[in-house]
Write a protein that holds these residues in place. Sequence first.
Motif, PDB file in Angstrom:
ATOM      1  N   LYS A   1       1.037   4.248  -2.943  1.00 11.60           N
ATOM      2  CA  LYS A   1       0.933   5.692  -2.667  1.00 11.60           C
ATOM      3  C   LYS A   1       2.118   6.437  -3.275  1.00 11.60           C
ATOM      4  CE  LYS A   1      -1.380   5.009   1.810  1.00 11.60           C
ATOM      5  NZ  LYS A   1      -1.210   5.136   3.292  1.00 11.60           N
TER       6      LYS A   1
ATOM      7  N   LEU B   1      -7.152   3.924  -2.547  1.00 16.99           N
ATOM      8  CA  LEU B   1      -6.009   4.686  -3.087  1.00 16.99           C
ATOM      9  C   LEU B   1      -6.181   4.995  -4.570  1.00 16.99           C
ATOM     10  CD1 LEU B   1      -3.077   2.721  -1.369  1.00 16.99           C
ATOM     11  CD2 LEU B   1      -4.225   4.801  -0.576  1.00 16.99           C
TER      12      LEU B   1
ATOM     13  N   PRO C   1      -5.850   3.031  -7.307  1.00 16.83           N
ATOM     14  CA  PRO C   1      -4.575   2.644  -7.914  1.00 16.83           C
ATOM     15  C   PRO C   1      -4.665   2.205  -9.377  1.00 16.83           C
ATOM     16  CG  PRO C   1      -5.464   0.810  -6.692  1.00 16.83           C
ATOM     17  CD  PRO C   1      -6.461   1.943  -6.533  1.00 16.83           C
TER      18      PRO C   1
ATOM     19  N   LEU D   1       0.831  -1.205   0.000  1.00 15.71           N
ATOM     20  CA  LEU D   1       0.000   0.000   0.000  1.00 15.71           C
ATOM     21  C   LEU D   1       0.869   1.259   0.000  1.00 15.71           C
ATOM     22  CD1 LEU D   1      -2.810  -0.973   2.559  1.00 15.71           C
ATOM     23  CD2 LEU D   1      -2.856  -1.145   0.065  1.00 15.71           C
TER      24      LEU D   1
ATOM     25  N   LYS E   1       1.847   6.595  -7.074  1.00 12.33           N
ATOM     26  CA  LYS E   1       0.813   7.541  -7.499  1.00 12.33           C
ATOM     27  C   LYS E   1       1.268   8.981  -7.286  1.00 12.33           C
ATOM     28  CE  LYS E   1      -4.111   8.235  -7.585  1.00 12.33           C
ATOM     29  NZ  LYS E   1      -5.441   7.757  -7.177  1.00 12.33           N
TER      30      LYS E   1
END
Length: 416
Positions: free
Chosen positions: A169, A233, A235, A165, A172
């Motif tokens: 992040k 998130l 993604p 995770l 991104k």
Amino acid sequence: MKLVIKLFFSIIILTSFSSVKADTIKWLHLFGDDDLSMPGMLKAVKEFEEKTGHTVELQYLENESFKAKLPTMLQSNDRPDIFYSWSGGVMYDQAKAGFLRDISNVVPDSYLESVSAASADAFTYEGQRVGLPKNVSQVAWWYNKDLINQAGVDVSSIKMWDDLLSAVKQIKDAGITPICLGGKDKWPVHFIWTHLHIRNGGKALFLESLNNGGWDRPEYIKSGEQMLELVALEPFQKGFLAHTWPDQAGFFGDGKCAMALMGNWMYGAQKGNSASGEGLGDDNMGMFNMPMTAGGLGDAGDTLGGINGWLFSSSAPDSAVELIMHYNSIETASADAASGAYIPVVKGADASIENEFLQQVAKNIANSEYHQIFYDQFLGADIGRVVNDVSTDLAAGIITPEEATQAVQEAWEFNQ
């Protein structure tokens, strides 16, 4: 007198040859023209036809079309003699329905001894041998090294789910799409949810749920909660729910995302589905296993994947079985392994694997004490369809973890 005797024996010989029936064998597969498996298949077919006088008709269907059309085809008079299978529950359903032939009396022990015992056993049902294995596979995280480095992510540090995770992040934040996903086909999405099941529940819990129910256990609800952490998130690429598996492979091959959770067939698919037809080079790709989850009952070495091969329809002739045994030879399997087509089950053929990714997968599976066949195949068509549906609904954010697990439990109860 000699002339009469000679003529008599000539008639016997001609009659003997004319009584040998030449079969037309219908072989249904899902390998496109650019698939790395095709050269070996075509070579084997040519050899078999020349050797036996039989004719082989190859028929291709794309993955989704194959799954959609096969049930109807098996009920028709135009059914294939040989067709692709991921084994597991879908195969069991086909056997129960009477669509498959018991080939036990056609396959000699010497052939069975040439393939791994586990793979051979995967193609049996209630003591009947209904198919022959071809290859094994594993699902893992593929990544684009250039994009990962651009985002400053250290892949070697991704050991736990929270590490993944954090990497998402970071990727991104660097302005890069973290994950490509083919949401329209659904089965690529279920790899995320069910792989979390494997980490959270482990083998013992899966077998307990399989035999006694309880697919709505806390461990499986936790998988949904963790998947929603990822979904939060954002993604995936824009429009992922409208994109297919070939789209997913092409996006990865074109460098439009940093990662993709997919089987080892991604190696060839990302090339074949890329805009250039070349995809990412070996030096720009990497692969790592699904990370572990905190407090999970599984083992970090447990693998998700397949034991794939060929089934024989109820009306298949002996020659169809003989064709597959010819195809699954050490020569063909070794050549296909060397080209990077797949990881063969024929003993000794894996020594020819030159591709570093397939070498890694072969090692992972060999070291795994629990290799789980894809849920959507192993659990049968009815339950598997629900698994794919709720996995995609979780990715879309329109279902809760509790609702997802309850749907699978209800499907299990309905099929008892």
